[in-house]
Design an enzyme around this catalytic site. Structure first.
Site, mmCIF file in Angstrom:
data_model
loop_
_atom_site.group_PDB
_atom_site.id
_atom_site.type_symbol
_atom_site.label_atom_id
_atom_site.label_comp_id
_atom_site.label_asym_id
_atom_site.label_seq_id
_atom_site.Cartn_x
_atom_site.Cartn_y
_atom_site.Cartn_z
ATOM 1 N N GLY A 1 0.734 -1.196 -0.008
ATOM 2 C CA GLY A 1 -0.115 -0.072 -0.147
ATOM 3 C C GLY A 1 0.723 1.242 -0.128
ATOM 4 N N TYR B 1 -8.608 2.393 16.191
ATOM 5 C CA TYR B 1 -7.960 3.003 15.121
ATOM 6 C C TYR B 1 -7.900 4.300 15.188
ATOM 7 C CZ TYR B 1 -6.246 3.941 10.327
ATOM 8 O OH TYR B 1 -5.494 4.196 9.327
ATOM 9 N N SER C 1 -5.926 5.460 18.169
ATOM 10 C CA SER C 1 -4.421 5.025 18.000
ATOM 11 C C SER C 1 -3.853 6.420 16.887
ATOM 12 C CB SER C 1 -4.036 3.910 17.342
ATOM 13 O OG SER C 1 -4.475 4.027 15.943
HETATM 14 P P1 NAD Z 1 -1.764 -1.982 4.090
HETATM 15 O O1 NAD Z 1 -2.328 -2.728 4.784
HETATM 16 O O2 NAD Z 1 -1.674 -2.083 2.789
HETATM 17 O O3 NAD Z 1 0.030 -1.779 4.564
HETATM 18 C C1 NAD Z 1 0.467 -1.648 5.858
HETATM 19 C C2 NAD Z 1 1.779 -2.390 5.985
HETATM 20 O O4 NAD Z 1 2.231 -2.477 7.470
HETATM 21 C C3 NAD Z 1 1.639 -3.988 5.634
HETATM 22 O O5 NAD Z 1 2.466 -4.268 4.649
HETATM 23 C C4 NAD Z 1 1.677 -4.696 6.786
HETATM 24 O O6 NAD Z 1 2.540 -6.192 6.719
HETATM 25 C C5 NAD Z 1 2.659 -3.937 7.649
HETATM 26 N N1 NAD Z 1 2.513 -4.286 8.951
HETATM 27 C C6 NAD Z 1 1.496 -4.537 9.990
HETATM 28 N N2 NAD Z 1 1.792 -4.650 11.208
HETATM 29 C C7 NAD Z 1 3.191 -4.537 11.170
HETATM 30 C C8 NAD Z 1 4.074 -4.646 12.269
HETATM 31 N N3 NAD Z 1 3.587 -4.930 13.454
HETATM 32 N N4 NAD Z 1 5.434 -4.238 12.055
HETATM 33 C C9 NAD Z 1 5.825 -3.927 10.786
HETATM 34 N N5 NAD Z 1 4.890 -3.877 9.701
HETATM 35 C C10 NAD Z 1 3.573 -4.083 9.924
HETATM 36 O O7 NAD Z 1 -2.222 -0.378 4.335
HETATM 37 P P2 NAD Z 1 -2.107 1.068 4.007
HETATM 38 O O8 NAD Z 1 -3.464 1.465 3.714
HETATM 39 O O9 NAD Z 1 -0.875 1.126 3.125
HETATM 40 O O10 NAD Z 1 -1.595 1.836 5.323
HETATM 41 C C11 NAD Z 1 -0.450 2.289 5.483
HETATM 42 C C12 NAD Z 1 -0.578 3.347 6.822
HETATM 43 O O11 NAD Z 1 -1.348 4.626 6.368
HETATM 44 C C13 NAD Z 1 -1.251 2.661 8.030
HETATM 45 O O12 NAD Z 1 -0.563 3.496 9.054
HETATM 46 C C14 NAD Z 1 -2.737 2.990 8.026
HETATM 47 O O13 NAD Z 1 -3.202 3.249 9.092
HETATM 48 C C15 NAD Z 1 -2.582 4.715 7.323
HETATM 49 N N6 NAD Z 1 -3.629 5.120 6.345
HETATM 50 C C16 NAD Z 1 -4.323 4.553 5.565
HETATM 51 C C17 NAD Z 1 -5.328 4.845 4.873
HETATM 52 C C18 NAD Z 1 -5.969 4.498 3.779
HETATM 53 O O14 NAD Z 1 -7.010 4.516 3.557
HETATM 54 N N7 NAD Z 1 -5.309 3.310 3.029
HETATM 55 C C19 NAD Z 1 -5.952 6.175 5.408
HETATM 56 C C20 NAD Z 1 -5.345 6.726 6.470
HETATM 57 C C21 NAD Z 1 -4.123 6.270 7.056
#
Ligand code: NAD
Length: 229
Positions: free
Chosen positions: A20, A163, A166
């Site tokens: 992501g 969430y 956090s």
């Molecule tokens: P995603 O699930 O595609 O990627 C998250 C990654 O974090 C994964 O590769 C996972 O393996 C890794 N991960 C999970 N637990 C872990 C741990 N304990 N140690 C190391 N790595 C770990 O999600 P994303 O949408 O790309 O989210 C990335 C960040 O952006 C996150 O912090 C998420 O909360 C934040 N975010 C996402 C969105 C959205 O709409 N996608 C919106 C706001 C914030």
């Protein structure tokens, strides 16, 4: 300096780089010349990201690493292995590792609350602290640490008590870190994305996603209730 060489000779660490947003960040940093350490709890997906990166401009290469950001020991090992390989700490760090475990507040298991806080908030703290300590210890002249919060940390979201708490915490953590670390030349910034389609949001049913978006303003309707979780 051209955008493509802006990060030449910089070493960047991206947690959650295996998927992501984190993966996209790795691609952007590498395309601007940085050497990137792609760290993820899934070593396999971190390696996959590295395999897709363009070469860095100084030929130092990129590195895939397994880390559990919620474990102090694991984060410490990561920093040691990075410094062993590159002889320097990362001067750019993006904490994109994160998880969701959604449920309505009335049903939410304590365990699911704790787990999301542990990975998203404590994980951001552990990585931010370890990188800042390493930068200060080596007297690096500048550093940039970015955490990933969320708009729901500001406004809340149904089904995401854990969430959103956090992510509000991540913002407070980062604001404090910025105040404390500026005197060492380390900038700290928290980005608050809205909805971005990634494997994390793929877990949300289509009919719920479609309800998040306003047909009038193309803005998410955070107040709308997912019908089931
Ligand atoms: P995603 O699930 O595609 O990627 C998250 C990654 O974090 C994964 O590769 C996972 O393996 C890794 N991960 C999970 N637990 C872990 C741990 N304990 N140690 C190391 N790595 C770990 O999600 P994303 O949408 O790309 O989210 C990335 C960040 O952006 C996150 O912090 C998420 O909360 C934040 N975010 C996402 C969105 C959205 O709409 N996608 C919106 C706001 C914030």
């Amino acid at each position: 300096m051209a955008a493509s060489t802006r990060l030449m000779s910089r070493l960047a660490l991206v947690t959650g780089g295996g998927s992501g947003i984190g993966r996209a960040v790795c691609q952007r940093l590498a395309s601007e010349g940085a050497s990137v350490v792609v760290a993820d709890i899934s070593h396999e997906s971190a390696m996959e990201t590295v395999g897709r990166l363009p070469g860095d401009l100084r030929g130092q290469g990129h590195m895939a690493a397994a880390v559990d950001v919620s474990s102090k020991e694991s984060v410490k090992k990561l920093l040691t292995s990075v410094q062993t390989r590159f002889f320097q700490p990362p001067s750019v760090c993006v904490n994109a590792a994160g998880i969701t475990q959604d449920d309505f507040l009335l049903n939410m298991e304590e365990e699911h609350f704790d787990k999301v806080l542990l990975v998203n908030l404590k994980g951001s703290f552990l990585v931010l602290q370890a990188v800042a300590q390493a930068l200060v210890a080596c007297g690096a002249p500048k550093g940039s640490i970015v955490t990933v919060g969320s708009i729901v940390g500001k406004v809340g979201n149904i089904g995401q008590a854990n969430y959103s708490a956090s992510k509000a915490g991540v913002e407070g953590l980062t604001r404090t870190a910025a105040k404390e670390l500026s005197r060492f030349g380390i900038r700290c910034n928290c980005v608050l994305p809205g909805f971005i389609s990634t494997p994390m949001t793929d877990k949300v049913p289509e009919r719920v996603i479609s309800k998040w978006w306003s047909s009038d303003h193309n803005e998410p309707k955070w107040h709308l209730l997912p019908e089931s979780m």
